[in-house]
Design an enzyme around this catalytic site. Structure first.
Site, PDB file in Angstrom:
ATOM      1  N   HIS A  10      -6.939  -0.304  91.302  1.00 60.42           N
ATOM      2  CA  HIS A  10      -7.378   1.055  91.640  1.00 60.42           C
ATOM      3  C   HIS A  10      -8.533   0.998  92.634  1.00 60.42           C
ATOM      4  O   HIS A  10      -9.131  -0.051  92.841  1.00 60.42           O
ATOM      5  CB  HIS A  10      -7.919   1.767  90.396  1.00 60.42           C
ATOM      6  CG  HIS A  10      -6.931   1.935  89.309  1.00 60.42           C
ATOM      7  ND1 HIS A  10      -6.227   3.090  89.118  1.00 60.42           N
ATOM      8  CD2 HIS A  10      -6.545   1.093  88.320  1.00 60.42           C
ATOM      9  CE1 HIS A  10      -5.441   2.954  88.067  1.00 60.42           C
ATOM     10  NE2 HIS A  10      -5.608   1.753  87.567  1.00 60.42           N
ATOM     11  N   TYR A  39     -11.576   1.518  83.185  1.00 59.54           N
ATOM     12  CA  TYR A  39     -11.141   0.254  83.807  1.00 59.54           C
ATOM     13  C   TYR A  39     -11.738  -0.950  83.068  1.00 59.54           C
ATOM     14  O   TYR A  39     -12.803  -0.862  82.473  1.00 59.54           O
ATOM     15  CB  TYR A  39     -11.618   0.167  85.259  1.00 59.54           C
ATOM     16  CG  TYR A  39     -11.298   1.365  86.119  1.00 59.54           C
ATOM     17  CD1 TYR A  39      -9.989   1.671  86.462  1.00 59.54           C
ATOM     18  CD2 TYR A  39     -12.315   2.175  86.613  1.00 59.54           C
ATOM     19  CE1 TYR A  39      -9.703   2.765  87.267  1.00 59.54           C
ATOM     20  CE2 TYR A  39     -12.044   3.274  87.417  1.00 59.54           C
ATOM     21  CZ  TYR A  39     -10.730   3.568  87.743  1.00 59.54           C
ATOM     22  OH  TYR A  39     -10.460   4.647  88.532  1.00 59.54           O
ATOM     23  N   HIS A 115      -1.966   1.288  91.740  1.00 59.94           N
ATOM     24  CA  HIS A 115      -1.804   2.524  90.967  1.00 59.94           C
ATOM     25  C   HIS A 115      -0.714   3.399  91.595  1.00 59.94           C
ATOM     26  O   HIS A 115       0.044   4.073  90.898  1.00 59.94           O
ATOM     27  CB  HIS A 115      -3.159   3.265  90.950  1.00 59.94           C
ATOM     28  CG  HIS A 115      -3.206   4.450  90.044  1.00 59.94           C
ATOM     29  ND1 HIS A 115      -4.276   5.314  90.024  1.00 59.94           N
ATOM     30  CD2 HIS A 115      -2.325   4.938  89.139  1.00 59.94           C
ATOM     31  CE1 HIS A 115      -4.031   6.277  89.132  1.00 59.94           C
ATOM     32  NE2 HIS A 115      -2.867   6.064  88.584  1.00 59.94           N
ATOM     33  N   LYS A 121      -0.070   8.978  94.183  1.00 58.61           N
ATOM     34  CA  LYS A 121      -1.450   8.944  94.634  1.00 58.61           C
ATOM     35  C   LYS A 121      -1.605   7.888  95.708  1.00 58.61           C
ATOM     36  O   LYS A 121      -0.768   6.979  95.799  1.00 58.61           O
ATOM     37  CB  LYS A 121      -2.376   8.542  93.461  1.00 58.61           C
ATOM     38  CG  LYS A 121      -2.424   9.560  92.359  1.00 58.61           C
ATOM     39  CD  LYS A 121      -3.358   9.111  91.252  1.00 58.61           C
ATOM     40  CE  LYS A 121      -3.428  10.229  90.218  1.00 58.61           C
ATOM     41  NZ  LYS A 121      -4.541  10.223  89.370  1.00 58.61           N
ATOM     42  N   CYS A 123      -4.197   5.874  95.748  1.00 62.83           N
ATOM     43  CA  CYS A 123      -4.928   4.806  95.040  1.00 62.83           C
ATOM     44  C   CYS A 123      -4.087   3.543  94.933  1.00 62.83           C
ATOM     45  O   CYS A 123      -2.955   3.625  94.462  1.00 62.83           O
ATOM     46  CB  CYS A 123      -5.318   5.317  93.652  1.00 62.83           C
ATOM     47  SG  CYS A 123      -6.225   4.122  92.669  1.00 62.83           S
TER      48      CYS A 123
HETATM   49 ZN   LIG Z   1      -6.111   4.643  90.457  1.00 60.08          ZN
END
Ligand SMILES: [Zn+2]
Length: 136
Positions: A10, A39, A115, A121, A123
């Site tokens: 991420h 995380y 991710h 996304k 990310c």
């Molecule tokens: Zn992420």
């Protein structure tokens, strides 16, 4: 021991000028009502790797994938206008390589992912498969 089959990368979606680490993210995630940082590792702008949530506890970083994964977050990922940008430092990428190699030794069956492979996304704002070519 928790069964790990994925390592998910991420970004913090912060600007390159924001020198943040696990303590700041922990604070943000608590404000969202979570127990603690979602995380397991955070890699700061200077490449320093910090511990987040205990690896034996499922993270809160990727919907549907938390139970059997490890979440790594790189500080950065957006430009000054808030748009997704691959702006990570060489030191961060080096630390990510080292950390991934170490985790792969501990969890040989784990595969490396961004991710964005599991969610719509940007990310982590770089191509994880390309980055880990030969290692995923
Ligand atoms: Zn992420």
């Amino acid at each position: 021991m928790r069964k790990i089959n994925k390592i998910i990368i991420h970004c913090s979606a912060t600007k390159p000028t924001q020198d943040i680490g696990a303590a700041e993210i922990d604070m943000w995630h608590k404000k969202q009502g979570w127990d603690e940082i979602g995380y397991h590792f955070v890699i700061r702008r200077n490449g320093e790797t910090e511990k987040g949530r205990d690896i034996e506890i499922a993270g809160a970083h990727c919907k549907g994938q938390n139970k059997n994964s490890i979440g790594i977050c790189l500080a950065g990922g957006i430009d000054e206008n808030g748009r997704a940008e691959n702006n990570f430092t060489d030191k961060q990428f080096q630390s990510l390589r080292n950390l991934a190699a170490k985790l792969k030794k501990e969890y040989p069956n784990a595969t490396l992912h961004g991710h964005n492979e599991f969610a719509n996304k940007a990310c982590p704002c770089f191509d994880v498969r390309e980055f880990f070519k030969g290692m995923v």
